[in-house]
Design a protein around this motif. Sequence first.
Motif: not given
Ligand code: SF4
Length: 298
Positions: A19-24, A106-111, A174-176, A202-207, A273-275
């Motif tokens: 999990f990334c920050f937003g999903v957690k 909603t993830c703050p990065f998407v917001k 799109q963040t991803t 694009i979100c850092n978690a993806t990079y 993946g982040a999810s």
């Molecule tokens: S991948 Fe990035 S934008 Fe998407 S939920 Fe996780 S932290 Fe948020």
Amino acid sequence: MEKANERIMPVIIAENAGFCFGVKRAVKMAEEVLDSSLAGENIYILGEIIHNPQTVKMLEEKGAVTIEEKDLEKVHPGKLILRSHGVPLEVIEKAKKLNFSIVDTTCPFVKKAQIIAGQNSKLENQLIIIGKKEHPEVKALLSHSLYNANVIGLVEEVKKLNFKPDVKTVIIVQTTFSGNEFKKIIGEIVLLYKEIMVYNTICNATYIRRKESLSVAEKTDVNIVVGGRNSSNTRELTNYLVENGFKAYQIEGPEEIREDFFNGAGCVGITGGASTPLSVIEDVKRTVEVRFLERKFK
Ligand code: SF4
């Protein structure tokens, strides 16, 4: 490449897999709502809170009911949990009118991208959203722009934009979305417009996940990418490894591991993946190790 079969440990997990920050944050918010719910209270999740079947199942077992927008009028109102990649504004308004109380995960990065889209809806700028038209995050972004934007997901679509060259053009993504595709599309756009403001959303978690997966792939012979089939970032991660010349398979869980994954492999890399919950990645690791030993002693 270092010879994999010289290793004692045949499986390497990418450092930040899971999990990334937003999903957690989204899953924790949903669990808190469910844990503090009153007897008989209706708790709904609008669509998949994250693109991961195990997490959706876990929340449903705790009492959440997953519904779609078309079901809003058919069920008794209650708490409505909104997914981490955002929901179109008109759907939120509709739910409020129907007396649902909204829990917005909603993830703050998407917001952040939604806010930029919203600000530009009030200006004369031309807004471009780079992303997949059918992705829920992109649909929500488009609604935040008050449908005053163009969505493009392919470099070939740049030519079809009917924009004025001398009007300020604002770009969000799109963040991803794939970093490589983003680069190609931006490369074409800069040739067409005079004043451009690019927000790389694009979100850092993806990079981070891509970078680490590449580093694991360099040390292994085959890679397993764990994540939901609907998860855009998991799919992109798999494509990224394949595009870089590595052998990679995407699965949702250990039950999808196939024998032929390991043909000729001495060392296996696992990423997610982040999810993807870490517990599923660890289940995959255990299954791979067992299969690996079984093959060795056959
Ligand atoms: S991948 Fe990035 S934008 Fe998407 S939920 Fe996780 S932290 Fe948020």
